[in-house]
Write a protein that holds these residues in place. Structure first.
Motif, mmCIF file in Angstrom:
data_model
loop_
_atom_site.group_PDB
_atom_site.id
_atom_site.type_symbol
_atom_site.label_atom_id
_atom_site.label_comp_id
_atom_site.label_asym_id
_atom_site.label_seq_id
_atom_site.Cartn_x
_atom_site.Cartn_y
_atom_site.Cartn_z
ATOM 1 N N GLY A 269 -2.361 5.756 33.141
ATOM 2 C CA GLY A 269 -3.724 6.253 33.117
ATOM 3 C C GLY A 269 -4.526 5.543 34.182
ATOM 4 O O GLY A 269 -4.312 4.374 34.464
ATOM 5 N N CYS A 270 -5.429 6.254 34.768
ATOM 6 C CA CYS A 270 -6.309 5.685 35.791
ATOM 7 C C CYS A 270 -7.601 5.277 35.086
ATOM 8 O O CYS A 270 -8.389 6.138 34.681
ATOM 9 C CB CYS A 270 -6.567 6.734 36.864
ATOM 10 N N SER A 271 -7.803 3.983 34.891
ATOM 11 C CA SER A 271 -8.933 3.513 34.089
ATOM 12 C C SER A 271 -10.279 3.949 34.645
ATOM 13 O O SER A 271 -11.242 4.069 33.903
ATOM 14 C CB SER A 271 -8.888 1.988 33.935
ATOM 15 N N ASP A 272 -10.333 4.203 35.936
ATOM 16 C CA ASP A 272 -11.599 4.649 36.534
ATOM 17 C C ASP A 272 -11.527 6.110 36.979
ATOM 18 O O ASP A 272 -12.200 6.515 37.910
ATOM 19 C CB ASP A 272 -11.997 3.739 37.692
ATOM 20 N N ILE A 273 -10.756 6.913 36.266
ATOM 21 C CA ILE A 273 -10.558 8.306 36.685
ATOM 22 C C ILE A 273 -11.874 9.076 36.749
ATOM 23 O O ILE A 273 -12.078 9.877 37.654
ATOM 24 C CB ILE A 273 -9.501 9.033 35.825
ATOM 25 N N ILE A 274 -12.778 8.835 35.819
ATOM 26 C CA ILE A 274 -14.052 9.555 35.850
ATOM 27 C C ILE A 274 -14.859 9.142 37.080
ATOM 28 O O ILE A 274 -15.433 9.993 37.761
ATOM 29 C CB ILE A 274 -14.860 9.336 34.554
ATOM 30 N N HIS A 275 -14.872 7.856 37.387
ATOM 31 C CA HIS A 275 -15.544 7.402 38.607
ATOM 32 C C HIS A 275 -14.907 8.065 39.834
ATOM 33 O O HIS A 275 -15.611 8.527 40.735
ATOM 34 C CB HIS A 275 -15.467 5.872 38.725
ATOM 35 N N ASP B 192 -14.747 8.229 27.579
ATOM 36 C CA ASP B 192 -15.855 7.978 28.514
ATOM 37 C C ASP B 192 -17.132 8.639 28.002
ATOM 38 O O ASP B 192 -17.221 9.858 27.932
ATOM 39 C CB ASP B 192 -15.490 8.518 29.897
ATOM 40 N N LEU B 193 -18.103 7.826 27.649
ATOM 41 C CA LEU B 193 -19.344 8.340 27.074
ATOM 42 C C LEU B 193 -20.136 9.219 28.030
ATOM 43 O O LEU B 193 -20.926 10.054 27.595
ATOM 44 C CB LEU B 193 -20.216 7.184 26.588
ATOM 45 N N SER B 194 -19.926 9.057 29.334
ATOM 46 C CA SER B 194 -20.666 9.896 30.285
ATOM 47 C C SER B 194 -20.211 11.355 30.210
ATOM 48 O O SER B 194 -20.865 12.228 30.755
ATOM 49 C CB SER B 194 -20.524 9.357 31.714
ATOM 50 N N LEU B 195 -19.103 11.614 29.532
ATOM 51 C CA LEU B 195 -18.585 12.982 29.406
ATOM 52 C C LEU B 195 -18.798 13.539 28.004
ATOM 53 O O LEU B 195 -18.074 14.434 27.564
ATOM 54 C CB LEU B 195 -17.087 13.010 29.738
#
Length: 183
Positions: free
Chosen positions: A96-102, A142-145
């Motif tokens: 998993g890419c921990s910063d995928i959303i970024h 991810d809370l931003s989603l």
């Protein structure tokens, strides 16, 4: 805005070091899905499993002792004809890419970010039970989603086995990832 994330559709999972008949069988559906999403205006983003020659010395290499997706090799390349030059590619060194959303948000233009909420992120690719499920769960956490649908098209995925694929789809369902086309 809708985003299609194509997880690790690389040669090593299709006909290379970790070749898989289910991955080979999924390729026509994956090609069709990528083309249809482009036609429908989705932003298409690829992830690329990326390792170096010391892969076997890593913790992952100890559990999965098959060198694969070694940077710049044929096996590391995304399946021929899928990626366009304008597509964004995320090289990732873990399941998993921990910063995928970024990473996804950094692929968007300022105008896209300002004008369009991310309505849905759909995942397809390999391996359902490792990288697809890992990234789906990272996105769900991810809370931003909070208002973004995270989905997975099961017909465009393949796991390390049919049982592992089914188990991963079930985990995603349990964590409110919309699983579609699970026959």
């Amino acid at each position: 805005m809708k985003i299609l994330v194509v997880i690790d559709v690389q040669n090593d999972f299709i006909d290379g070091a970790l070749a898989n008949a289910d991955a080979q069988a999924a390729m026509p559906a994956i090609r069709e899905k990528v083309n249809k999403c482009r036609e429908d205006g989705y932003k298409v983003i690829f992830t690329r499993d990326t390792h170096n020659i010391s892969y076997l010395d890593t913790l992952e290499g100890k559990y999965l002792p098959y060198p694969h997706c070694i940077k710049f090799t044929r096996g590391w390349q995304i399946a021929k004809g899928l990626q366009k030059d304008s597509d964004f590619v995320i090289n990732k060194e873990r399941f998993g890419c921990s910063d995928i959303i970024h990473q996804i948000k950094s692929s968007l233009t300022a105008r896209e970010l300002a004008e369009d909420e991310i309505e849905e992120i759909e995942l397809i690719g390999f391996c359902t039970d490792i990288c697809v499920v890992s990234n789906a769960l990272i996105m769900k956490a991810d809370l931003s989603l909070d208002r973004t649908i995270i989905s997975c098209d099961a017909s465009c995925c393949a796991g390390t086995s049919k049982a592992a694929h089914a188990a991963a789809l079930n985990v995603m369902r349990c964590c409110q990832v919309e699983v579609r086309n699970d026959y």
